[in-house]
Design an enzyme around this catalytic site. Structure first.
Site, short mmCIF file in Angstrom:
data_model
loop_
_atom_site.label_atom_id
_atom_site.label_comp_id
_atom_site.label_asym_id
_atom_site.label_seq_id
_atom_site.Cartn_x
_atom_site.Cartn_y
_atom_site.Cartn_z
N GLU A 46 -82.71 -43.17 40.60
CA GLU A 46 -81.24 -43.07 40.49
C GLU A 46 -80.71 -44.46 40.82
OE1 GLU A 46 -79.41 -40.71 39.45
OE2 GLU A 46 -80.76 -38.99 39.45
N GLY B 219 -81.14 -46.39 44.55
CA GLY B 219 -80.81 -47.76 44.95
C GLY B 219 -80.55 -48.61 43.73
N SER B 220 -80.74 -49.91 43.89
CA SER B 220 -80.36 -50.84 42.82
C SER B 220 -81.45 -50.93 41.74
CB SER B 220 -80.12 -52.22 43.42
OG SER B 220 -81.32 -52.68 44.01
N VAL B 221 -81.08 -51.48 40.61
CA VAL B 221 -82.04 -51.63 39.51
C VAL B 221 -83.21 -52.53 39.91
CG1 VAL B 221 -82.34 -52.49 37.15
CG2 VAL B 221 -80.29 -51.16 37.75
N GLU C 290 -72.97 -55.20 38.40
CA GLU C 290 -72.48 -54.19 39.34
C GLU C 290 -72.01 -54.89 40.63
OE1 GLU C 290 -75.33 -51.52 41.22
OE2 GLU C 290 -73.91 -49.87 41.03
N THR D 202 -84.61 -53.13 42.79
CA THR D 202 -85.53 -52.42 43.70
C THR D 202 -86.20 -51.27 42.96
OG1 THR D 202 -83.97 -52.92 45.49
CG2 THR D 202 -85.77 -51.43 46.02
N1 LIG Z 1 -77.79 -43.43 40.57
C1 LIG Z 1 -77.50 -42.95 41.76
O1 LIG Z 1 -77.49 -41.75 42.00
C2 LIG Z 1 -77.14 -43.89 42.88
C3 LIG Z 1 -76.52 -43.39 44.02
C4 LIG Z 1 -76.16 -44.27 45.03
C5 LIG Z 1 -76.44 -45.63 44.90
N2 LIG Z 1 -77.03 -46.09 43.77
C6 LIG Z 1 -77.26 -47.53 43.60
O2 LIG Z 1 -77.81 -48.07 44.79
C7 LIG Z 1 -77.42 -49.45 44.92
C8 LIG Z 1 -76.85 -49.70 46.30
O3 LIG Z 1 -77.72 -49.27 47.28
P1 LIG Z 1 -78.57 -50.29 48.15
O4 LIG Z 1 -77.82 -51.55 48.35
O5 LIG Z 1 -79.06 -49.53 49.32
O6 LIG Z 1 -79.80 -50.58 47.15
P2 LIG Z 1 -81.14 -51.37 47.44
O7 LIG Z 1 -81.92 -51.33 46.17
O8 LIG Z 1 -80.86 -52.69 48.03
O9 LIG Z 1 -81.89 -50.53 48.58
C9 LIG Z 1 -82.16 -49.16 48.43
C10 LIG Z 1 -83.32 -48.76 49.33
O10 LIG Z 1 -84.50 -49.40 48.90
C11 LIG Z 1 -85.21 -49.91 50.02
N3 LIG Z 1 -85.98 -51.06 49.53
C12 LIG Z 1 -85.51 -52.30 49.26
N4 LIG Z 1 -86.50 -53.08 48.77
C13 LIG Z 1 -87.61 -52.31 48.74
C14 LIG Z 1 -88.97 -52.54 48.34
N5 LIG Z 1 -89.37 -53.72 47.87
N6 LIG Z 1 -89.84 -51.53 48.45
C15 LIG Z 1 -89.45 -50.30 48.90
N7 LIG Z 1 -88.19 -50.03 49.29
C16 LIG Z 1 -87.27 -51.02 49.21
C17 LIG Z 1 -84.13 -50.25 51.01
O11 LIG Z 1 -84.63 -50.28 52.32
C18 LIG Z 1 -83.13 -49.13 50.80
O12 LIG Z 1 -83.49 -48.00 51.56
C19 LIG Z 1 -76.38 -49.69 43.84
O13 LIG Z 1 -77.00 -50.35 42.76
C20 LIG Z 1 -75.96 -48.28 43.45
O14 LIG Z 1 -75.44 -48.16 42.16
C21 LIG Z 1 -77.40 -45.25 42.77
#
Ligand SMILES: NC(=O)c1ccc[n+]([C@@H]2O[C@H](COP(=O)([O-])OP(=O)(O)OC[C@H]3O[C@@H](n4cnc5c(N)ncnc54)[C@H](O)[C@@H]3O)[C@@H](O)[C@H]2O)c1
Length: 471
Positions: A231, A209-211, A368, A213
């Protein structure tokens, strides 16, 4: 195929569009529970507030998400712990056989899974088929390694925006003969995610997910001194030198920016082009970006489907507005797109965008965007472009186009990124480790090295003689 799709209830039969390969956008409404542990789909135990989940291609309600609470998460984790007991007692050969069987099931259901992924996510069917293939290849690859290793069980929480296909994977593992709850799915947002991170029986947290989070996940895991794989996001550079094969450089830039409507972590969204070839590059890249077929993601000729949600689409469009305010030029796209097909009118589409005259300090270059927005910058020298390419807090990927092999290796050696591509972009075979430098993450996925991130080393001394005591 229709039998397999049984759990996914269609809208009233009369509304079904002619079906070519099974499903059509707007035709699916899912009524069955989306959690899975102890061998079956489960509703959350409490009557919680259900959240609407929308189909990106149409904006119609696809299903309702029932977030798992502490009791559900505890049940799923306890069941996974039991499964680990069974799985780790099986021989490597037995585990490998189950994984290979799961891979075969995925192969035989390729089209059905790909279509459901499109409906869940909004990406084009062409890409979704390749995603299903890479999932299968990944399982086959690790089945090859499983012969000699201990295995883990996993409780997976998908994004609340795309809850559907992970449950299909759970069913496939069960069908392949995996112990009950070896791979479980709990649905929910941040609360469910934090319950998993804090649960005392969760031994390792792997997060994509995102940096921002990722930082929270690491903090939570630190309370239990749990290892993490992170990741996270990227703002990766793509360097195009004057001696590049321009045709391939343009293709590479498109592949680096527009797969999955730009929602790819490793995308090379900062495209640095040598000033002497900038006009030709821009002309060609804009021409081809304008030709990208946007529309119904289930159609074979579509190359760009819908973004994952309305709020995300709004966010991406606001990045384009901000770029204009800061002085970038929109060379094409960056507008909401309404397909002519009436059933797609509520979908989350936009035209892919190329931004010219970008400067290093602009928001579109620093942050991003995670959408189909390419920022193009010009450069003069190798030294200068390397310094600018590395001037970011992230380091997931990077690419270089040049015909000069020595330059290619010199540049890659100096790029601070986990995955570097020479004369191509966004190639991620399962045998090759993937992961980020700097704030883009910790650990690696894919390749043999990943096993280390999911294993514990245990050292055992066996004394065959007498103890040599000093006392
Ligand atoms: N490096 C990699 O392999 C890779 C792959 C795909 C996406 N990404 C990154 O993911 C991001 C996009 O995805 P997104 O919008 O789903 O990211 P996000 O960080 O908003 O959410 C990711 C996940 O985290 C959960 N989450 C959110 N807040 C949380 C908390 N406080 N505690 C526990 N879980 C929590 C969400 O429910 C979701 O399932 C982009 O920054 C993208 O670059 C990275």
């Amino acid at each position: 195929m229709l039998q397999r799709l049984g759990p996914f209830m269609r809208r009233p039969a009369g509304q079904l569009a002619p079906v070519v390969r099974g499903l059509s956008s707007g035709s699916v409404s899912i009524k069955v529970p989306l959690n899975f542990w102890a061998g079956k789909r489960r509703a959350s135990h409490e009557k919680c507030i259900k959240e609407n989940v929308y189909e990106p291609a149409t904006g119609k309600i696809l299903c309702h998400l029932e977030p798992c609470d502490a009791v559900d998460v505890d049940q799923a984790v306890k069941a996974a712990k039991l499964a680990f007991g069974h799985w780790s007692k099986m021989s490597g050969m037995e585990r490998a056989r189950i994984m290979i069987k799961a891979a075969h099931i995925i192969e035989s259901r390729r089209e059905e899974i790909a279509q459901m992924e499109v409906i869940d996510n909004g990406k084009s069917i062409t890409e979704a088929r390749l995603d299903v293939d890479s999932a299968r290849l990944c399982i086959e690859y690790y089945a090859g390694l499983a012969n000699t290793l201990a295995g883990n069980s996993m409780v997976f929480k998908p994004s609340p925006l795309t809850p559907v296909t992970a449950v299909m994977l759970a069913e496939i593992y069960a069908e392949a003969g995996a112990p009950e709850s070896l791979f479980s799915v709990v649905q929910g947002g941040q609360e469910t995610g934090s319950l998993l991170c804090h649960h005392p029986d969760v031994a390792k947290v792997s997060f994509t997910g995102s940096v921002p989070t990722g930082r929270k996940i690491m903090e939570m895991a630190s309370k239990g001194v749990k290892p993490v794989t992170l990741e996270l996001g990227g703002k990766s550079p793509l360097l195009i030198f004057q001696d590049s094969d321009l045709e391939n450089a343009v293709r590479g830039a498109l592949m680096a920016n527009f797969l999955s409507q730009g929602q790819v972590c490793s995308n090379g969204t900062r495209v640095f082009v040598h000033e002497n070839i900038l006009p030709q590059f821009l002309e060609e890249v804009v021409k081809r970006t304008q030709r990208i077929e946007i529309g119904d993601p289930l159609l074979d000729n579509t190359r760009m489907g819908a973004l994952v949600s309305q709020p995300h689409l709004d966010k991406v469009l606001s990045f384009v507005d901000q770029a204009k305010k800061e002085g970038a030029t929109v060379l094409c796209g960056g507008e909401p797109f309404v397909p002519t097909d009436p059933k797609l009118r509520g979908g989350y589409y936009m035209t892919p965008c190329v931004l010219g005259e970008c400067k290093d300090e602009m928001t579109c270059v620093r942050e991003e965007i995670f959408g189909p927005v390419m920022s193009v910058l010009s450069f003069e020298t190798e030294e200068e472009v390397l310094q600018r390419a590395n001037d970011t807090t992230m380091g997931l990927a990077a690419g270089v186009f040049t015909r000069d092999v020595k330059r290619a290796h010199r540049v890659v050696e100096n790029l601070k990124a986990g995955s570097c591509f020479i004369n191509n972009y966004n190639i991620t075979p399962v045998e090759v480790p993937f992961g980020g430098f700097k704030m883009s993450g910790i650990g690696r996925e894919n390749g043999q090295v990943t096993i280390e991130y999911y294993s514990q080393l245990k050292t055992v001394f066996v004394e065959m003689g007498d103890v040599d005591s000093l006392f």
